[in-house]
Design a protein around this motif. Structure first.
Motif, PDB file in Angstrom:
ATOM      1  N   UNK A 462     -15.272 111.888 -27.508  1.00 31.59           N
ATOM      2  CA  UNK A 462     -13.879 111.417 -27.461  1.00 31.59           C
ATOM      3  C   UNK A 462     -13.023 112.122 -28.496  1.00 31.59           C
ATOM      4  N   UNK A 463     -11.704 112.068 -28.356  1.00 31.28           N
ATOM      5  CA  UNK A 463     -10.827 112.597 -29.408  1.00 31.28           C
ATOM      6  C   UNK A 463     -11.123 111.935 -30.748  1.00 31.28           C
ATOM      7  N   UNK A 464     -11.017 112.676 -31.814  1.00 30.93           N
ATOM      8  CA  UNK A 464     -11.293 112.151 -33.157  1.00 30.93           C
ATOM      9  C   UNK A 464     -10.199 111.222 -33.648  1.00 30.93           C
ATOM     10  N   UNK A 465      -8.965 111.410 -33.143  1.00 24.79           N
ATOM     11  CA  UNK A 465      -7.871 110.557 -33.581  1.00 24.79           C
ATOM     12  C   UNK A 465      -6.799 110.515 -32.509  1.00 24.79           C
ATOM     13  N   UNK A 466      -5.963 109.493 -32.573  1.00 25.18           N
ATOM     14  CA  UNK A 466      -4.816 109.331 -31.699  1.00 25.18           C
ATOM     15  C   UNK A 466      -3.598 109.083 -32.567  1.00 25.18           C
ATOM     16  N   UNK A 467      -2.467 109.719 -32.197  1.00 20.70           N
ATOM     17  CA  UNK A 467      -1.223 109.524 -32.939  1.00 20.70           C
ATOM     18  C   UNK A 467      -0.132 109.114 -31.963  1.00 20.70           C
ATOM     19  N   UNK A 468       0.507 108.004 -32.270  1.00 19.88           N
ATOM     20  CA  UNK A 468       1.589 107.483 -31.442  1.00 19.88           C
ATOM     21  C   UNK A 468       2.909 107.812 -32.113  1.00 19.88           C
ATOM     22  N   UNK A 469       3.743 108.637 -31.448  1.00 24.79           N
ATOM     23  CA  UNK A 469       5.005 109.105 -32.038  1.00 24.79           C
ATOM     24  C   UNK A 469       4.779 109.697 -33.423  1.00 24.79           C
ATOM     25  N   UNK A 470       3.655 110.417 -33.542  1.00 27.81           N
ATOM     26  CA  UNK A 470       3.352 111.109 -34.788  1.00 27.81           C
ATOM     27  C   UNK A 470       2.595 110.290 -35.800  1.00 27.81           C
ATOM     28  N   UNK A 471       2.407 108.992 -35.538  1.00 27.91           N
ATOM     29  CA  UNK A 471       1.738 108.141 -36.511  1.00 27.91           C
ATOM     30  C   UNK A 471       0.300 107.864 -36.091  1.00 27.91           C
ATOM     31  N   UNK A 472      -0.598 107.935 -37.074  1.00 28.32           N
ATOM     32  CA  UNK A 472      -2.009 107.747 -36.827  1.00 28.32           C
ATOM     33  C   UNK A 472      -2.303 106.305 -36.419  1.00 28.32           C
ATOM     34  N   UNK A 473      -3.085 106.125 -35.352  1.00 29.28           N
ATOM     35  CA  UNK A 473      -3.448 104.797 -34.870  1.00 29.28           C
ATOM     36  C   UNK A 473      -4.898 104.472 -35.207  1.00 29.28           C
ATOM     37  N   UNK A 474      -5.193 103.189 -35.377  1.00 27.95           N
ATOM     38  CA  UNK A 474      -6.580 102.760 -35.380  1.00 27.95           C
ATOM     39  C   UNK A 474      -7.139 103.022 -33.993  1.00 27.95           C
ATOM     40  N   UNK A 475      -8.443 103.343 -33.920  1.00 33.71           N
ATOM     41  CA  UNK A 475      -9.043 103.719 -32.652  1.00 33.71           C
ATOM     42  C   UNK A 475     -10.281 102.875 -32.388  1.00 33.71           C
ATOM     43  N   UNK A 476     -10.504 102.561 -31.132  1.00 31.42           N
ATOM     44  CA  UNK A 476     -11.690 101.827 -30.708  1.00 31.42           C
ATOM     45  C   UNK A 476     -12.177 102.414 -29.404  1.00 31.42           C
ATOM     46  N   UNK A 477     -13.501 102.372 -29.209  1.00 29.51           N
ATOM     47  CA  UNK A 477     -14.117 102.829 -27.965  1.00 29.51           C
ATOM     48  C   UNK A 477     -14.597 101.620 -27.176  1.00 29.51           C
ATOM     49  N   UNK A 478     -14.500 101.724 -25.874  1.00 30.59           N
ATOM     50  CA  UNK A 478     -15.039 100.635 -25.047  1.00 30.59           C
ATOM     51  C   UNK A 478     -15.975 101.207 -23.988  1.00 30.59           C
TER      52      UNK A 478
END
Length: 478
Positions: A462-478
């Motif tokens: 999976x991607x190592x990180x996600x950014x919403x409008x440039x801001x780093x989000x907490x991430x979870x896998x399901x």
């Protein structure tokens, strides 16, 4: 499978925790100068380690490569390679009626259809801001037909040049994505520096334009290139020692030079028996002294090579080592269709020239353009995987206290995953942008129904990180 997902989740969360800053991110806000340094709005040291993406200055009136890819995908890739600034060339002719953007595949860039060149520029600026890239605007040419030695021509007089800059300064006032104005690209003969002839004296013209811009927008950096006297066009800044540029707003002046390899032009110093040992003195004399003598910051706004000549490799390595002593830079270019240098992208406009990129990698990420951690959570899942392809599912939760009105989710796969189609958003290879019906996310609300199909080979991580409008989000896998 559950055990594997648990391990991947720990890795994603660990990487998120490692990069999330506790305070305002380096590079926030507008930038200013202090001596030879660049500082951000929080007075933290920053450095422009950027790249040129050209096309707005040509008769396509849009950044090149959009006939192949989505513009957001391009910017996301630039960001993923750790460039923090895009130097965006344009021509004055861009703003003329009848200068219609072309060379764009609107099936890949549907939101650019029907826009003017100025509005295409707006879109580039908008997405760059979302993902934490800064923009420097570069008046590269008066007309799309070609460069000019002076900052004006009969068709585009000085008044038009200044008025265009003032209009841009006002248009982007308050938008901290756009941090500066590179006033005119590569002045050269008959341009002079400090000769006092108002028709030729580039230093005086830079003051006129720079002060007009700062009257409209006092937050911008004013970037002034050198002239071409016995050196690369735009590269000779020797005159700034005795005749510095004088601006009405302090701490806004950045000088800029250009420097190229022998593959661009066979300058005499490349055939000197002292090469490459002679290069440091040449750079010191023409532009490096401004930093070494603590006079002003210097941005090497263009340098590039196709690496075809063995001397080019020696030159590039030595130049990057030299620049690592307090200089900013922007590589020429992102585009592979630069005739004498090629680009960071290969001719497919998608894959990276890893040989060139490897030279630059140790020097990238010079502070700036890294957004702070944000109040968001992304849940990522792979409900179906058939070995050569998979289905991905994504949901976004607004964990903050303010509503989100419009969003782009940026990510980067660590392998060769390629999205073939998607739903619930406008998908590129490295981003998903809201549709009209799901662009608003209230505090505590979750957007679901986001997904895609993709192909891959090898590991499907999976991607190592996600950014919403440039801001780093907490991430979870399901």
């Amino acid at each position: 499978m559950k055990r594997l997902l648990h391990v991947l989740l720990l890795l994603v969360l660990a990487s998120t925790a490692a990069v999330a800053p506790a305070t305002a991110a380096t590079g926030d806000g507008y930038w200013h100068t202090n001596g030879t340094r660049l500082l951000d709005a929080n007075n933290q040291p920053v450095r422009m380690t950027g790249i040129n993406w050209f096309g707005l200055e040509t008769d396509t009136y849009s950044p090149h490569g959009l006939w192949v890819r989505n513009y957001r995908d391009m910017l996301d890739q630039i960001k993923s390679l750790k460039y923090n600034v895009v130097r965006l060339p344009f021509a004055s002719q861009l703003f003329d009626s009848g200068s219609t953007p072309n060379g764009i595949d609107f099936s890949k860039n549907p939101d650019l259809a029907g826009l003017s060149g100025q509005q295409v520029m707006d879109k580039i600026v908008e997405h760059a801001g979302r993902i934490g890239l800064k923009i420097v605007l570069d008046r590269h040419r008066p007309s799309s037909a070609g460069q000019s030695a002076l900052w004006y021509t009969d068709a585009y007089p000085e008044s038009r040049w200044i008025n265009d800059w003032v209009a841009l300064a006002r248009r982007y006032a308050g938008n901290t994505t756009v941090i500066g104005a590179d006033l005119h690209n590569e002045p050269h003969d008959p341009a002079c520096w400090g000769c006092g002839d108002t028709a030729r004296d580039w230093r005086l013209a830079a003051e006129r334009a720079g002060n007009a811009i700062l009257a409209a927008n006092p937050d911008w950096l004013i970037i002034v290139e050198g002239i071409g006297d016995n050196y690369w066009w735009g590269g000779n800044l020797q005159g700034a020692a005795s005749a510095p540029v004088r601006l009405n707003v302090p701490n806004r002046l950045v000088y800029s030079a250009h420097d190229y390899a022998t593959s661009v032009f066979e300058q005499p110093w490349f055939n000197d028996p002292a090469f490459p040992g002679n290069l440091t003195a040449i750079w010191d004399r023409n532009w490096g002294y401004l930093v070494k003598n603590n006079i002003a910051p210097v941005w090497l706004g263009e340098f590039g090579t196709d690496l075809a000549d063995p001397r080019d490799r020696v030159w590039l390595k030595k130049l990057l080592e030299y620049l690592d002593n307090g200089f900013s830079f922007a590589f020429w270019s992102w585009n592979p269709n630069s005739g004498d240098t090629g680009g960071i992208l290969n001719d497919d406009w998608t894959t990276v020239n890893t040989t060139k990129q490897a030279y630059l990698d140790p020097y990238l990420g010079g502070g700036g353009g890294t957004p702070p951690a944000g109040p968001c959570k992304v849940t990522y899942g792979v409900p179906n995987d058939w070995g050569s392809g998979f289905t991905g599912q994504v949901s976004i939760t607004n964990t903050g206290t303010a509503a989100i009105n419009g969003w782009t989710l940026a990510f980067s796969f660590p392998g060769n995953q390629r999205i073939t189609n998607g739903w619930g958003a406008t998908w590129s290879q490295t981003s998903a942008t809201a549709l009209e019906y799901n662009r608003g996310i209230a505090p505590g609300a979750t957007v679901t129904g986001l997904g895609f199909n993709a192909t891959y080979s090898g590991a499907n991580r999976p991607p190592a990180e996600f950014r919403l409008n440039g801001q780093l989000c907490n991430a979870a896998l399901r």
